[in-house]
Design a protein around this motif. Structure first.
Motif, PDB file in Angstrom:
ATOM      1  N   GLU A  30      -8.177  -0.720   2.049  1.00 28.71           N
ATOM      2  CA  GLU A  30      -7.251  -1.592   2.652  1.00 28.71           C
ATOM      3  C   GLU A  30      -7.594  -2.826   1.756  1.00 28.71           C
ATOM      4  O   GLU A  30      -6.598  -3.624   1.739  1.00 28.71           O
ATOM      5  N   LYS A  88      -4.860  -4.651  -3.717  1.00 26.52           N
ATOM      6  CA  LYS A  88      -4.004  -5.709  -3.704  1.00 26.52           C
ATOM      7  C   LYS A  88      -3.266  -5.515  -5.040  1.00 26.52           C
ATOM      8  O   LYS A  88      -3.668  -5.310  -5.970  1.00 26.52           O
ATOM      9  N   ARG A 118       1.770   1.922  -3.436  1.00 21.99           N
ATOM     10  CA  ARG A 118       0.744   2.370  -4.184  1.00 21.99           C
ATOM     11  C   ARG A 118       0.583   3.774  -3.906  1.00 21.99           C
ATOM     12  O   ARG A 118       0.396   4.780  -4.841  1.00 21.99           O
ATOM     13  N   LYS A 119       0.831   4.277  -2.796  1.00 24.31           N
ATOM     14  CA  LYS A 119       0.544   5.462  -2.163  1.00 24.31           C
ATOM     15  C   LYS A 119       1.593   6.687  -2.949  1.00 24.31           C
ATOM     16  O   LYS A 119       1.422   7.631  -3.279  1.00 24.31           O
ATOM     17  N   LEU A 134      -6.702   5.155  -0.064  1.00 26.21           N
ATOM     18  CA  LEU A 134      -6.747   3.766  -0.556  1.00 26.21           C
ATOM     19  C   LEU A 134      -7.605   2.955   0.080  1.00 26.21           C
ATOM     20  O   LEU A 134      -7.242   2.749   1.316  1.00 26.21           O
ATOM     21  N   LEU A 174       0.715  -1.220  -0.004  1.00 27.65           N
ATOM     22  CA  LEU A 174       0.188   0.030   0.123  1.00 27.65           C
ATOM     23  C   LEU A 174       0.931   1.365  -0.039  1.00 27.65           C
ATOM     24  O   LEU A 174       0.492   2.119  -0.354  1.00 27.65           O
ATOM     25  N   TRP A 211      -2.399  -3.273 -10.135  1.00 33.65           N
ATOM     26  CA  TRP A 211      -3.247  -3.213  -8.898  1.00 33.65           C
ATOM     27  C   TRP A 211      -4.685  -3.984  -9.075  1.00 33.65           C
ATOM     28  O   TRP A 211      -5.317  -3.976 -10.151  1.00 33.65           O
TER      29      TRP A 211
END
Length: 114
Positions: free
Chosen positions: A69, A72, A43-44, A67, A40, A88
């Motif tokens: 939780e 994935k 991704r951020k 985002l 995560l 993603w």
């Protein structure tokens, strides 16, 4: 933004592992350093133009969505000899994470101090 050479000892990975059950990605670097990235977090920090633009937009009225939780990684694939690309679960896949970018992003306490 600093630009590092493609594969210096500091930015050349020796081993990469997708720790799917732990939702982490780990890299062992040629200089002996170890980085473990929560997915995560990657991704951020997505380096694609759209995500970078959203993070850098200083409009006080703009609402940046958190985002979920449940997000994935569906696939993690190499890009040449210099990066990885993550697909993603929400369909996003345009970020190319260069090894130099990942090394700068290392969340370990040693790297955070520098």
């Amino acid at each position: 933004m600093k630009i590092a050479p493609m594969n210096t000892p500091q930015t050349a990975p020796k081993e990469m592992r997708w720790l799917e059950k732990r939702a982490e990605f780990s890299m062992s670097w040629a200089d002996g350093h170890q980085s473990v990235f929560p997915l995560l977090h990657l991704r951020k920090e997505c380096p694609c133009a759209l995500c970078r633009g959203e993070r850098e937009d200083h409009n006080p009225f703009r609402v940046i969505k958190e985002l979920p939780e449940s997000l994935k990684a569906m696939a993690i694939e190499p890009v040449g000899n210099y990066a990885i690309q993550i697909r993603w679960s929400d369909g996003h896949s345009t970020g190319i994470y260069t090894f130099a970018f990942l090394r700068d992003l290392c969340p370990c306490p040693h790297c955070k101090r520098h």
